[in-house]
Design a protein around this motif. Structure first.
Motif, PDB file in Angstrom:
ATOM      1  N   GLU A  44     -13.251 -34.572 -36.403  1.00  0.00           N
ATOM      2  CA  GLU A  44     -11.895 -34.426 -35.876  1.00  0.00           C
ATOM      3  C   GLU A  44     -11.819 -33.233 -34.937  1.00  0.00           C
ATOM      4  N   SER A  45     -10.946 -33.326 -33.962  1.00  0.00           N
ATOM      5  CA  SER A  45     -10.775 -32.234 -33.003  1.00  0.00           C
ATOM      6  C   SER A  45      -9.943 -31.115 -33.624  1.00  0.00           C
ATOM      7  N   LYS A  46      -9.931 -29.982 -32.948  1.00  0.00           N
ATOM      8  CA  LYS A  46      -9.143 -28.849 -33.438  1.00  0.00           C
ATOM      9  C   LYS A  46      -7.649 -29.146 -33.392  1.00  0.00           C
ATOM     10  N   ASP A  47      -7.248 -30.178 -32.692  1.00  0.00           N
ATOM     11  CA  ASP A  47      -5.841 -30.560 -32.606  1.00  0.00           C
ATOM     12  C   ASP A  47      -5.436 -31.592 -33.658  1.00  0.00           C
ATOM     13  N   SER A  48      -6.313 -31.843 -34.608  1.00  0.00           N
ATOM     14  CA  SER A  48      -6.037 -32.821 -35.663  1.00  0.00           C
ATOM     15  C   SER A  48      -4.750 -32.453 -36.405  1.00  0.00           C
ATOM     16  N   PRO A  49      -3.963 -33.442 -36.766  1.00  0.00           N
ATOM     17  CA  PRO A  49      -2.738 -33.145 -37.518  1.00  0.00           C
ATOM     18  C   PRO A  49      -3.004 -32.815 -38.989  1.00  0.00           C
ATOM     19  N   TYR A  50      -4.266 -32.903 -39.416  1.00  0.00           N
ATOM     20  CA  TYR A  50      -4.609 -32.662 -40.820  1.00  0.00           C
ATOM     21  C   TYR A  50      -5.104 -31.233 -40.980  1.00  0.00           C
ATOM     22  N   ALA A  51      -4.183 -30.344 -41.227  1.00  0.00           N
ATOM     23  CA  ALA A  51      -4.505 -28.927 -41.391  1.00  0.00           C
ATOM     24  C   ALA A  51      -3.842 -28.412 -42.658  1.00  0.00           C
ATOM     25  N   CYS A  52      -4.418 -27.368 -43.209  1.00  0.00           N
ATOM     26  CA  CYS A  52      -3.793 -26.727 -44.369  1.00  0.00           C
ATOM     27  C   CYS A  52      -2.561 -25.966 -43.884  1.00  0.00           C
ATOM     28  N   VAL A  53      -1.516 -26.035 -44.654  1.00  0.00           N
ATOM     29  CA  VAL A  53      -0.276 -25.357 -44.294  1.00  0.00           C
ATOM     30  C   VAL A  53       0.203 -24.508 -45.458  1.00  0.00           C
ATOM     31  N   LEU A  54       0.967 -23.506 -45.143  1.00  0.00           N
ATOM     32  CA  LEU A  54       1.633 -22.710 -46.162  1.00  0.00           C
ATOM     33  C   LEU A  54       3.065 -23.219 -46.231  1.00  0.00           C
ATOM     34  N   ALA A  55       3.440 -23.781 -47.354  1.00  0.00           N
ATOM     35  CA  ALA A  55       4.779 -24.339 -47.525  1.00  0.00           C
ATOM     36  C   ALA A  55       5.515 -23.577 -48.611  1.00  0.00           C
ATOM     37  N   VAL A  56       6.804 -23.388 -48.399  1.00  0.00           N
ATOM     38  CA  VAL A  56       7.641 -22.705 -49.386  1.00  0.00           C
ATOM     39  C   VAL A  56       8.863 -23.563 -49.664  1.00  0.00           C
ATOM     40  N   ARG A  57       9.482 -23.265 -50.801  1.00  0.00           N
ATOM     41  CA  ARG A  57      10.720 -23.970 -51.123  1.00  0.00           C
ATOM     42  C   ARG A  57      11.811 -23.618 -50.119  1.00  0.00           C
ATOM     43  N   GLN A  58      12.699 -24.555 -49.915  1.00  0.00           N
ATOM     44  CA  GLN A  58      13.852 -24.303 -49.062  1.00  0.00           C
ATOM     45  C   GLN A  58      14.597 -23.090 -49.610  1.00  0.00           C
ATOM     46  N   GLY A  59      14.925 -22.169 -48.745  1.00  0.00           N
ATOM     47  CA  GLY A  59      15.596 -20.943 -49.147  1.00  0.00           C
ATOM     48  C   GLY A  59      14.640 -19.757 -49.226  1.00  0.00           C
ATOM     49  N   ASP A  60      13.329 -20.030 -49.268  1.00  0.00           N
ATOM     50  CA  ASP A  60      12.333 -18.956 -49.318  1.00  0.00           C
ATOM     51  C   ASP A  60      11.681 -18.687 -47.962  1.00  0.00           C
ATOM     52  N   GLU A  61      12.201 -19.276 -46.908  1.00  0.00           N
ATOM     53  CA  GLU A  61      11.604 -19.123 -45.582  1.00  0.00           C
ATOM     54  C   GLU A  61      11.530 -17.665 -45.130  1.00  0.00           C
ATOM     55  N   ASN A  62      12.443 -16.848 -45.582  1.00  0.00           N
ATOM     56  CA  ASN A  62      12.483 -15.450 -45.150  1.00  0.00           C
ATOM     57  C   ASN A  62      11.982 -14.475 -46.208  1.00  0.00           C
ATOM     58  N   ASN A  63      11.318 -14.977 -47.233  1.00  0.00           N
ATOM     59  CA  ASN A  63      10.757 -14.128 -48.276  1.00  0.00           C
ATOM     60  C   ASN A  63       9.673 -13.243 -47.653  1.00  0.00           C
ATOM     61  N   GLU A  64       9.840 -11.941 -47.757  1.00  0.00           N
ATOM     62  CA  GLU A  64       8.920 -10.993 -47.111  1.00  0.00           C
ATOM     63  C   GLU A  64       7.494 -11.102 -47.647  1.00  0.00           C
ATOM     64  N   THR A  65       7.342 -11.375 -48.923  1.00  0.00           N
ATOM     65  CA  THR A  65       5.992 -11.535 -49.488  1.00  0.00           C
ATOM     66  C   THR A  65       5.284 -12.715 -48.845  1.00  0.00           C
ATOM     67  N   TYR A  66       5.978 -13.819 -48.698  1.00  0.00           N
ATOM     68  CA  TYR A  66       5.379 -15.004 -48.083  1.00  0.00           C
ATOM     69  C   TYR A  66       5.067 -14.751 -46.610  1.00  0.00           C
ATOM     70  N   LYS A  67       5.932 -14.022 -45.942  1.00  0.00           N
ATOM     71  CA  LYS A  67       5.675 -13.686 -44.538  1.00  0.00           C
ATOM     72  C   LYS A  67       4.421 -12.827 -44.398  1.00  0.00           C
ATOM     73  N   LYS A  68       4.210 -11.904 -45.335  1.00  0.00           N
ATOM     74  CA  LYS A  68       3.009 -11.071 -45.312  1.00  0.00           C
ATOM     75  C   LYS A  68       1.760 -11.909 -45.546  1.00  0.00           C
ATOM     76  N   ILE A  69       1.839 -12.822 -46.516  1.00  0.00           N
ATOM     77  CA  ILE A  69       0.702 -13.708 -46.799  1.00  0.00           C
ATOM     78  C   ILE A  69       0.360 -14.534 -45.554  1.00  0.00           C
ATOM     79  N   LEU A  70       1.366 -15.084 -44.899  1.00  0.00           N
ATOM     80  CA  LEU A  70       1.143 -15.873 -43.699  1.00  0.00           C
ATOM     81  C   LEU A  70       0.514 -15.022 -42.588  1.00  0.00           C
ATOM     82  N   ALA A  71       1.008 -13.803 -42.412  1.00  0.00           N
ATOM     83  CA  ALA A  71       0.463 -12.921 -41.375  1.00  0.00           C
ATOM     84  C   ALA A  71      -1.007 -12.602 -41.649  1.00  0.00           C
TER      85      ALA A  71
END
Length: 83
Positions: A33-60
């Motif tokens: 598969e190419s680097k543009d494949s839609p099958y990638a690992c993602v970091l998902a959070v529950r609705q309402g946790d989008e702005n959780n600072e801990t999760y933002k740090k993990i993503l960064a």
């Protein structure tokens, strides 16, 4: 999976199975598969946790240059950073 390799002519195998079986997806694969494949690992959070600072740090950290370099160096193109 690796026990079945001698019993098949072609197979679709995820990299996380191919590498431990001694396969190099960059050399042994018919198609990768190419680097543009839609099958990638993602970091998902529950609705309402989008702005959780801990999760933002993990993503960064996960999307940082040192992690990208580690993935590129260790997997030599068999696994691609999707960020």
């Amino acid at each position: 999976m690796s026990r079945s390799l001698d019993d098949t002519d072609v197979a679709c195998v995820n990299t996380n199975y191919a590498i431990p079986a001694g396969l190099n997806p960059q050399k042994d694969a018919v198609l990768v598969e190419s680097k543009d494949s839609p099958y990638a690992c993602v970091l998902a959070v529950r609705q309402g946790d989008e702005n959780n600072e801990t999760y933002k740090k993990i993503l960064a950290i996960y999307q940082s240059d040192p992690i990208k370099k580690f993935i590129e160096d260790k997997y030599k193109g068999s696994i691609l950073p999707a960020f």
